[in-house]
Structure formats: structure tokens, C-alpha cells
Design a protein around this motif. Structure first.
Motif, PDB file in Angstrom:
ATOM      1  N   GLY A 171       0.877  -1.407   0.130  1.00 11.91           N
ATOM      2  CA  GLY A 171      -0.173   0.029   0.023  1.00 11.91           C
ATOM      3  C   GLY A 171       0.897   1.412  -0.034  1.00 11.91           C
ATOM      4  O   GLY A 171       2.187   1.262   0.098  1.00 11.91           O
ATOM      5  N   GLU A 172       0.101   2.346  -0.285  1.00 14.57           N
ATOM      6  CA  GLU A 172       0.661   3.701  -0.399  1.00 14.57           C
ATOM      7  C   GLU A 172       1.045   4.264   1.190  1.00 14.57           C
ATOM      8  O   GLU A 172       0.363   3.865   2.057  1.00 14.57           O
ATOM      9  CB  GLU A 172      -0.057   4.584  -1.207  1.00 14.57           C
ATOM     10  N   GLY A 173       2.198   5.106   1.356  1.00 18.40           N
ATOM     11  CA  GLY A 173       2.395   5.627   2.522  1.00 18.40           C
ATOM     12  C   GLY A 173       3.051   4.669   3.686  1.00 18.40           C
ATOM     13  O   GLY A 173       3.082   5.308   4.823  1.00 18.40           O
ATOM     14  N   ASN A 174       3.339   3.555   3.343  1.00 21.53           N
ATOM     15  CA  ASN A 174       3.990   2.790   4.173  1.00 21.53           C
ATOM     16  C   ASN A 174       5.503   2.330   4.252  1.00 21.53           C
ATOM     17  O   ASN A 174       5.900   1.589   4.494  1.00 21.53           O
ATOM     18  CB  ASN A 174       3.080   1.176   4.295  1.00 21.53           C
ATOM     19  N   ASP A 175       5.998   3.421   3.475  1.00 22.07           N
ATOM     20  CA  ASP A 175       7.423   3.175   3.337  1.00 22.07           C
ATOM     21  C   ASP A 175       8.493   3.920   4.085  1.00 22.07           C
ATOM     22  O   ASP A 175       8.112   4.951   4.733  1.00 22.07           O
ATOM     23  CB  ASP A 175       7.708   3.784   1.633  1.00 22.07           C
ATOM     24  N   ILE A 176       9.459   3.252   4.323  1.00 21.49           N
ATOM     25  CA  ILE A 176      10.589   4.056   5.145  1.00 21.49           C
ATOM     26  C   ILE A 176      11.899   3.954   4.554  1.00 21.49           C
ATOM     27  O   ILE A 176      12.250   3.200   3.593  1.00 21.49           O
ATOM     28  CB  ILE A 176      10.720   3.113   6.579  1.00 21.49           C
ATOM     29  N   ASN A 177      12.762   4.823   5.135  1.00 18.01           N
ATOM     30  CA  ASN A 177      14.094   4.785   5.023  1.00 18.01           C
ATOM     31  C   ASN A 177      15.297   3.748   5.904  1.00 18.01           C
ATOM     32  O   ASN A 177      14.938   3.967   6.912  1.00 18.01           O
ATOM     33  CB  ASN A 177      14.787   5.860   4.629  1.00 18.01           C
ATOM     34  N   VAL A 178      15.994   3.233   5.275  1.00 14.45           N
ATOM     35  CA  VAL A 178      16.835   2.283   5.978  1.00 14.45           C
ATOM     36  C   VAL A 178      18.315   2.679   5.507  1.00 14.45           C
ATOM     37  O   VAL A 178      18.554   2.685   4.322  1.00 14.45           O
ATOM     38  CB  VAL A 178      16.631   0.921   5.694  1.00 14.45           C
TER      39      VAL A 178
END
Length: 157
Positions: free
Chosen positions: A48-55
Motif C-alpha cells: 500500500g501507499e504511505g507505508n515506506d521507510i528509509n533504511v
């Protein structure tokens, strides 16, 4: 006075996590000990959209060399390491607390295990980016002089 529980010891360094994501940025950082690559991946916690993070993580050996060869841009990799910190806000130059566009997790002792390097993305028009490479302009025909343009071309009917 209650005695502290010394029966169990915490072993945070034994916890490790793995993330699979696309490399979105690599910065070469130089310090007194040499240089290292600071990687940023983007990954999703769920569909889904808006569930991204940076690692983010640092590497000074194999991945640094691969980046210098130009084969790490936009590549999908799986990295394993220990979580050092989780961040969702930062302080800007004015001292105001601002929310990050994406939450960020920083890994320490990060490594890409065997099989963790995904495919290299297909280059557009067969061009592969190689940082540090000398770019040459394509050869073109010389511009015709005005005298050459003035001569008449016979009409074909």
C-alpha cells in the motif's frame, strides 16, 4: 530495599533484522580513517501507499567498491544488521522540530549476505552510470557554411 534482578541479562546485540529495498542514495564520506559509503534504501513495511521507510547503513568494503563501479544505483538489495536508532523527526536550521518525509532506521554492523544483491536495473538507452567516468561528447558533422547552403538544389518532379 528491593534487590535488582540480575538473573537475566539483556543481549541487544544478538537481535538482528533484515530489510529488502531499493538503493535510492549513496554518498561517499571521507574521514581520517579513509572513506565509506553511506547507503539509503527505501522499503515498504506492508503493501500500500504511505507505508515506506528509509533504511540507512554505512559500508567501507565490498559495497563501496561496487558503488564506485556504478552498479549500485537503484539496485534492490537485502541488508542485515542491528538497529542503532529509529528517527521520525529532525531539527532544522532554525531549531524547529520537523517530521521526516519517511521514518528512518539506521543499522550498524550491516552486511549484505550471499544472495542479497538483487538484479541490476536495466539502463535507459543502454547507458550505465559510472561515477567518476570521463564523459565525451558525441561526434557530429561540421556545420555547413553559408556558401554551401546558398547553392541551388535541382527540383525533382
Amino acid at each position: 530495599m528491593a534487590e535488582a534482578n540480575t538473573e537475566y541479562k539483556t543481549y541487544a546485540n544478538f537481535n538482528s533484522v533484515s530489510f529488502t529495498g531499493r538503493v535510492v542514495n549513496v554518498d561517499i564520506v571521507r574521514n581520517n580513517d579513509g572513506e565509506y559509503a553511506a547507503f539509503t534504501l527505501i522499503t515498504n513495511l506492508q503493501d500500500g501507499e504511505g507505508n515506506d521507510i528509509n533504511v540507512t547503513f554505512n559500508n567501507s568494503n565490498g559495497l563501496l567498491k561496487l558503488h564506485k563501479k556504478g552498479v549500485m544505483d537503484r539496485r534492490v538489495i537485502t541488508v542485515t544488521g542491528h538497529i542503532a536508532r529509529c528517527e521520525q523527526v529532525y531539527t532544522n536550521k532554525n531549531g524547529e522540530r520537523m517530521e521526516l518525509k519517511r521514518p528512518r532506521i539506521h543499522l550498524i554492523q550491516a552486511q549484505v549476505l550471499d544472495g542479497g544483491l538483487g538484479p541490476i536495473p536495466k539502463a535507459k538507452d543502454g547507458v550505465v552510470r559510472k561515477p567518476g567516468a570521463v564523459l565525451k561528447a558525441p561526434e557530429v558533422d561540421p556545420t555547413p557554411s553559408i556558401a554551401e547552403e546558398a547553392k541551388e538544389v535541382p527540383a525533382v518532379y
